[in-house]
Write a protein that holds these residues in place. Structure first.
Motif, PDB file in Angstrom:
ATOM      1  N   PHE A   1       0.640  -1.200   0.116  1.00 56.79           N
ATOM      2  CA  PHE A   1      -0.326  -0.084  -0.041  1.00 56.79           C
ATOM      3  C   PHE A   1       0.592   1.544   0.297  1.00 56.79           C
ATOM      4  N   ARG A   2       0.508   1.976  -0.606  1.00 53.80           N
ATOM      5  CA  ARG A   2       0.717   3.740  -0.620  1.00 53.80           C
ATOM      6  C   ARG A   2       0.307   4.499  -0.172  1.00 53.80           C
ATOM      7  N   LEU A   3       0.094   5.316   0.012  1.00 53.37           N
ATOM      8  CA  LEU A   3       0.125   6.849   0.382  1.00 53.37           C
ATOM      9  C   LEU A   3       0.979   7.992  -0.519  1.00 53.37           C
ATOM     10  N   ALA A   4       0.390   8.826  -1.990  1.00 53.75           N
ATOM     11  CA  ALA A   4       1.091   9.664  -2.198  1.00 53.75           C
ATOM     12  C   ALA A   4       0.122  11.301  -2.791  1.00 53.75           C
ATOM     13  N   ALA A   5       0.737  12.097  -3.424  1.00 48.12           N
ATOM     14  CA  ALA A   5       0.709  13.168  -3.424  1.00 48.12           C
ATOM     15  C   ALA A   5       0.909  13.643  -4.572  1.00 48.12           C
ATOM     16  N   TYR A   6       0.238  14.122  -5.239  1.00 48.03           N
ATOM     17  CA  TYR A   6       0.904  14.624  -6.900  1.00 48.03           C
ATOM     18  C   TYR A   6      -0.071  16.062  -7.403  1.00 48.03           C
ATOM     19  N   ALA A   7       1.272  16.427  -7.492  1.00 47.29           N
ATOM     20  CA  ALA A   7       1.379  17.460  -8.456  1.00 47.29           C
ATOM     21  C   ALA A   7       0.824  18.414  -9.970  1.00 47.29           C
ATOM     22  N   VAL A   8      -0.595  19.204 -10.108  1.00 49.17           N
ATOM     23  CA  VAL A   8      -1.114  18.937 -11.299  1.00 49.17           C
ATOM     24  C   VAL A   8      -0.991  20.806 -11.586  1.00 49.17           C
ATOM     25  N   CYS A   9       0.415  20.721 -12.501  1.00 46.50           N
ATOM     26  CA  CYS A   9       0.490  22.303 -12.439  1.00 46.50           C
ATOM     27  C   CYS A   9       0.079  23.320 -13.924  1.00 46.50           C
ATOM     28  N   VAL A  10      -0.144  23.561 -13.945  1.00 44.79           N
ATOM     29  CA  VAL A  10      -1.489  23.890 -15.821  1.00 44.79           C
ATOM     30  C   VAL A  10      -0.783  24.678 -16.375  1.00 44.79           C
ATOM     31  N   GLU A  11      -0.018  25.616 -17.332  1.00 44.12           N
ATOM     32  CA  GLU A  11       0.133  27.469 -17.424  1.00 44.12           C
ATOM     33  C   GLU A  11      -0.400  27.879 -18.762  1.00 44.12           C
ATOM     34  N   ASP A  12      -0.823  28.334 -19.329  1.00 43.40           N
ATOM     35  CA  ASP A  12      -0.139  28.105 -20.495  1.00 43.40           C
ATOM     36  C   ASP A  12      -0.798  27.290 -21.475  1.00 43.40           C
TER      37      ASP A  12
ATOM     38  N   PRO B   1      12.004   4.524 -19.295  1.00 40.39           N
ATOM     39  CA  PRO B   1      11.526   5.454 -18.532  1.00 40.39           C
ATOM     40  C   PRO B   1       9.469   5.944 -18.714  1.00 40.39           C
ATOM     41  N   LEU B   2       8.806   6.494 -18.368  1.00 39.35           N
ATOM     42  CA  LEU B   2       8.129   6.891 -18.621  1.00 39.35           C
ATOM     43  C   LEU B   2       7.443   9.088 -18.152  1.00 39.35           C
ATOM     44  N   TRP B   3       6.628   8.828 -18.903  1.00 37.58           N
ATOM     45  CA  TRP B   3       6.796  10.424 -17.664  1.00 37.58           C
ATOM     46  C   TRP B   3       5.420  10.732 -16.694  1.00 37.58           C
ATOM     47  N   THR B   4       5.467  11.065 -16.199  1.00 34.89           N
ATOM     48  CA  THR B   4       5.176  11.148 -14.999  1.00 34.89           C
ATOM     49  C   THR B   4       4.527  12.675 -14.248  1.00 34.89           C
ATOM     50  N   LEU B   5       3.429  13.138 -12.857  1.00 41.09           N
ATOM     51  CA  LEU B   5       3.134  14.050 -12.707  1.00 41.09           C
ATOM     52  C   LEU B   5       4.138  14.061 -11.725  1.00 41.09           C
ATOM     53  N   PRO B   6       4.985  15.402 -11.213  1.00 40.09           N
ATOM     54  CA  PRO B   6       6.025  15.546  -9.905  1.00 40.09           C
ATOM     55  C   PRO B   6       4.703  14.280  -8.759  1.00 40.09           C
ATOM     56  N   GLY B   7       6.077  14.225  -7.925  1.00 41.24           N
ATOM     57  CA  GLY B   7       5.037  13.413  -7.286  1.00 41.24           C
ATOM     58  C   GLY B   7       5.466  12.359  -6.245  1.00 41.24           C
ATOM     59  N   GLY B   8       4.774  11.674  -5.271  1.00 44.85           N
ATOM     60  CA  GLY B   8       5.117  11.127  -4.737  1.00 44.85           C
ATOM     61  C   GLY B   8       4.841  10.721  -4.024  1.00 44.85           C
ATOM     62  N   ARG B   9       5.441   9.347  -2.400  1.00 41.33           N
ATOM     63  CA  ARG B   9       5.246   8.767  -1.230  1.00 41.33           C
ATOM     64  C   ARG B   9       5.223   9.320  -0.332  1.00 41.33           C
ATOM     65  N   VAL B  10       3.488   9.411   0.578  1.00 40.05           N
ATOM     66  CA  VAL B  10       3.567  10.753   2.261  1.00 40.05           C
ATOM     67  C   VAL B  10       4.267  10.117   2.585  1.00 40.05           C
TER      68      VAL B  10
ATOM     69  N   ALA C   1       3.028  17.100   1.246  1.00 39.98           N
ATOM     70  CA  ALA C   1       4.627  16.124   1.020  1.00 39.98           C
ATOM     71  C   ALA C   1       4.516  16.588  -0.704  1.00 39.98           C
ATOM     72  N   VAL C   2       3.353  17.528  -1.223  1.00 40.61           N
ATOM     73  CA  VAL C   2       3.058  17.244  -2.415  1.00 40.61           C
ATOM     74  C   VAL C   2       4.588  18.031  -3.125  1.00 40.61           C
ATOM     75  N   ILE C   3       4.576  19.769  -2.104  1.00 42.53           N
ATOM     76  CA  ILE C   3       5.470  20.613  -1.997  1.00 42.53           C
ATOM     77  C   ILE C   3       7.009  20.032  -2.297  1.00 42.53           C
ATOM     78  N   ARG C   4       7.774  19.473  -1.074  1.00 40.00           N
ATOM     79  CA  ARG C   4       8.559  18.561  -0.932  1.00 40.00           C
ATOM     80  C   ARG C   4       8.786  17.929  -2.667  1.00 40.00           C
ATOM     81  N   GLU C   5       8.003  17.237  -3.192  1.00 45.13           N
ATOM     82  CA  GLU C   5       7.398  16.021  -3.867  1.00 45.13           C
ATOM     83  C   GLU C   5       8.382  17.401  -5.205  1.00 45.13           C
ATOM     84  N   VAL C   6       7.596  18.474  -5.509  1.00 40.43           N
ATOM     85  CA  VAL C   6       8.197  18.935  -6.182  1.00 40.43           C
ATOM     86  C   VAL C   6       9.389  19.983  -6.308  1.00 40.43           C
ATOM     87  N   ALA C   7       9.537  20.413  -5.639  1.00 37.45           N
ATOM     88  CA  ALA C   7      11.345  21.268  -5.437  1.00 37.45           C
ATOM     89  C   ALA C   7      12.133  19.962  -5.658  1.00 37.45           C
ATOM     90  N   GLU C   8      11.946  18.161  -4.641  1.00 41.36           N
ATOM     91  CA  GLU C   8      13.106  17.622  -5.100  1.00 41.36           C
ATOM     92  C   GLU C   8      13.282  17.270  -6.627  1.00 41.36           C
TER      93      GLU C   8
END
Length: 156
Positions: free
Chosen positions: A3-14, A29-38, A47-54
Motif C-alpha cells: 500500500f502507498r499513499l502519494a501526493a501528486y502535483a498538477v501544474c497547468v500553465e498556458d 522511462p515514462l512521463w509522470t506528474l511530480p509527486g510521490g509517497r507521503v 508532501a506534494v510541495i516537497r516532491e515538486v522541489a525534489e
C-alpha cells in the motif's frame, strides 16, 4: 498486498502541464506528474510541495485539492517485482513560485519539462498524468474521475 499513499502535483500553465520523466527499476522511462509517497506523519499537502522541489527544483504553492484516485495494480503489471499494490493518490493543483527546472539529484526522475497538453497523448506515460489533467480541466464535484485504461503508451 502493498500500500502507498502519494501526493501528486498538477501544474497547468498556458496550455502546458509540468511533467517529469521517471526511470523505473525496469529501466524503460515514462512521463509522470511530480509527486510521490507521503512520508510517515507528513501532511499530504506538505508532501506534494516537497516532491515538486525534489523532482523539479522549483518552489510551489498549492492552489486547491483536485481529487483522489485509488487503484489496485496487479502484481504482473507492476514496474517493480512484488505483490499486488494499492495506490491512493491525492492530486493538488499547484503553481510554481520560483526556481529553475533541473533533474532530481540522486533520484529516479529527470528531465522535468513543460509539455503542451495536446502532446501528452503521444508520450509513454503514467496513467496518473491523464487522471491529473482530467481532474484539473473538469474539476468534478466528487473529486473523482473514471479509471484510465492502461495499455500501449499508458502505464501504471
Amino acid at each position: 498486498m502493498s500500500f502507498r499513499l502519494a501526493a501528486y502535483a498538477v501544474c497547468v500553465e498556458d496550455g502546458r502541464v509540468l511533467l517529469a520523466r521517471y526511470i523505473p527499476p525496469s529501466g524503460e522511462p515514462l512521463w509522470t506528474l511530480p509527486g510521490g509517497r507521503v512520508e510517515h506523519a507528513e501532511d499530504p499537502l506538505d508532501a506534494v510541495i516537497r516532491e515538486v522541489a525534489e523532482e523539479t527544483g522549483c518552489d510551489a504553492a498549492v492552489e486547491r485539492l483536485l481529487g483522489v484516485d485509488s487503484r489496485v495494480i496487479p502484481a504482473a503489471e507492476r514496474n517493480v517485482p512484488g505483490p499486488e499494490h494499492h495506490n491512493v493518490g491525492i492530486f493538488y493543483r499547484i503553481r510554481i513560485l520560483g526556481g529553475q527546472l533541473r533533474p532530481e539529484p540522486n533520484g529516479r526522475t529527470d528531465e522535468p519539462t513543460w509539455t503542451p497538453i495536446p502532446d501528452v497523448a503521444g508520450l509513454r506515460r503514467s496513467s496518473l498524468v491523464d487522471i491529473g489533467i482530467t481532474l484539473s480541466l473538469t474539476l468534478p464535484a466528487t473529486g473523482h474521475v473514471a479509471p484510465v485504461s492502461v495499455g500501449g503508451l499508458i502505464q501504471h
